[in-house]
Design an enzyme around this catalytic site. Structure first.
Site, PDB file in Angstrom:
ATOM      1  N   GLU A 116       0.847  -1.188   0.000  1.00  0.00           N
ATOM      2  CA  GLU A 116       0.000   0.000   0.000  1.00  0.00           C
ATOM      3  C   GLU A 116       0.885   1.240   0.000  1.00  0.00           C
ATOM      4  OE1 GLU A 116      -4.161   1.499   1.733  1.00  0.00           O
ATOM      5  OE2 GLU A 116      -2.868   0.605   3.244  1.00  0.00           O
ATOM      6  N   GLY A 124       1.033   4.942   0.760  1.00  0.00           N
ATOM      7  CA  GLY A 124       0.287   5.882   1.584  1.00  0.00           C
ATOM      8  C   GLY A 124      -0.211   5.195   2.840  1.00  0.00           C
ATOM      9  N   ASP A 182       5.411   5.430   2.944  1.00  0.00           N
ATOM     10  CA  ASP A 182       4.929   6.793   3.111  1.00  0.00           C
ATOM     11  C   ASP A 182       6.147   7.715   3.206  1.00  0.00           C
ATOM     12  OD1 ASP A 182       1.876   7.820   4.210  1.00  0.00           O
ATOM     13  OD2 ASP A 182       3.535   9.239   4.345  1.00  0.00           O
ATOM     14  N   GLN A 191       7.207   7.843  -3.228  1.00  0.00           N
ATOM     15  CA  GLN A 191       6.680   6.907  -4.208  1.00  0.00           C
ATOM     16  C   GLN A 191       7.188   7.162  -5.610  1.00  0.00           C
ATOM     17  OE1 GLN A 191       2.300   8.510  -3.949  1.00  0.00           O
ATOM     18  NE2 GLN A 191       2.453   7.360  -5.860  1.00  0.00           N
ATOM     19  N   ASP A 245      -2.586   4.813  -2.665  1.00  0.00           N
ATOM     20  CA  ASP A 245      -3.362   5.808  -1.930  1.00  0.00           C
ATOM     21  C   ASP A 245      -2.376   6.822  -1.352  1.00  0.00           C
ATOM     22  OD1 ASP A 245      -5.418   7.151  -0.647  1.00  0.00           O
ATOM     23  OD2 ASP A 245      -5.474   5.794   1.070  1.00  0.00           O
ATOM     24  N   HIS A 296      -1.417  11.367  -4.292  1.00  0.00           N
ATOM     25  CA  HIS A 296      -2.506  11.740  -5.195  1.00  0.00           C
ATOM     26  C   HIS A 296      -2.057  12.751  -6.259  1.00  0.00           C
ATOM     27  CE1 HIS A 296      -4.802  10.670  -1.359  1.00  0.00           C
ATOM     28  NE2 HIS A 296      -4.917   9.642  -2.185  1.00  0.00           N
ATOM     29  N   GLU A 299      -6.381   4.767  -6.379  1.00  0.00           N
ATOM     30  CA  GLU A 299      -7.632   5.332  -5.903  1.00  0.00           C
ATOM     31  C   GLU A 299      -7.531   6.839  -5.698  1.00  0.00           C
ATOM     32  OE1 GLU A 299      -8.183   2.972  -2.350  1.00  0.00           O
ATOM     33  OE2 GLU A 299      -7.600   4.660  -1.080  1.00  0.00           O
ATOM     34  N   ASP A 300      -8.665   7.443  -5.399  1.00  0.00           N
ATOM     35  CA  ASP A 300      -8.787   8.897  -5.204  1.00  0.00           C
ATOM     36  C   ASP A 300      -8.410   9.663  -6.467  1.00  0.00           C
ATOM     37  OD1 ASP A 300      -9.639   8.376  -2.659  1.00  0.00           O
ATOM     38  OD2 ASP A 300      -7.785   8.976  -1.681  1.00  0.00           O
TER      39      ASP A 300
END
Length: 259
Positions: A88, A90, A114, A134, A156, A159, A184-185
């Protein structure tokens, strides 16, 4: 109602104008006096274990748009109770990693990355947490190597369109066969403050459109824009603010008439 007020403070009118957002995020927050479970169950006809884990979450906060919950189950449920390698991008406050651990099971290898050093305190609780950007390919390489490969990626993160695209271009070739990559988002793709904008080729939907065109290179004479991704994406699924990519071998199409 307190949640709506807090979100309005996070995105005042001046910020909305800079972003290019037409909606007030605070106004889209669900009424805390209503049932989250019933909202998801009635709108999306979804009543599976992941819903229980989301609405019954305790400990670290997890913040998700309601329609994401059935989408997660749709694309990730086949990996449950297996040694899936799940990354993942984020971490936020750690609630999402906690949810994935409960949903995917103890066999899963779960990592979160992160850029916020504060997230390091979550390392080793529900998952392994590594600090870095990232869009840093060397950092991503180190994480994937440490994981022993990757089957599922959920972006995630920042963004920012540039980050989403750079992460995908580096990581998707490293996803194992029959794996899944979800971003996503993606409503931020329409927001100038995130490098987006309506119909801008530089946002993630513009990138996805190019990838879809490349997938259909058999049928047109235009150049392939992403040669390094050629013949490895077997499907693209678009939902509101979510894009899902299937990793699989791609073959030149053939057809038959039988008998």
């Amino acid at each position: 109602m307190q949640i709506k007020s807090a979100l309005r403070q996070l995105l005042p009118n001046a910020a909305r104008a800079w972003l290019g957002a037409s909606k007030d995020i605070g106004d889209l927050a669900f009424d805390v006096d209503s049932s989250v479970r019933e909202d998801i169950k009635s709108k999306y006809h979804f009543d599976e274990e992941l819903l229980d884990l989301f609405v019954g979450n305790e400990g670290f906060p997890v913040h998700k748009w309601h329609h994401y919950i059935p989408l997660y189950a749709k694309y990730f449920s086949r990996f449950r109770d297996s040694p899936v390698r799940f990354l993942e991008i984020g971490v936020f406050r750690g609630g999402s990693l906690q949810m994935w651990r409960k949903y995917l099971g103890e066999k899963a290898v779960i990592y979160g990355i992160d850029s916020d050093p504060e997230c390091a305190k979550l390392n080793g609780l529900s998952a392994q947490v590594r600090i870095g950007s990232q869009d840093d390919s060397e950092f991503l390489r180190q994480v994937v190597d440490e994981m022993g490969g990757v089957d599922v990626i959920l972006d995630d993160g920042s963004h920012q369109a540039k980050h989403q695209i750079e992460s995908f271009k580096y990581l998707f070739p490293r996803v194992n066969r029959n794996g899944v990559y979800m971003v996503e988002d993606l409503h931020t793709s329409f927001w100038r403050g995130y490098g987006g904008g309506y119909n801008r080729q530089s946002n993630f939907f513009g990138f996805t459109a190019d990838l879809i065109n490349d997938m259909h290179h058999w049928w047109h004479f235009n150049r392939i824009k992403h040669l390094t991704l050629q013949d490895m994406c077997s499907g693209v699924h678009i939902h509101d603010s979510v894009a899902v990519f299937d990793k699989g071998e791609v073959y030149e199409p053939t057809h038959s008439m039988v008998p």
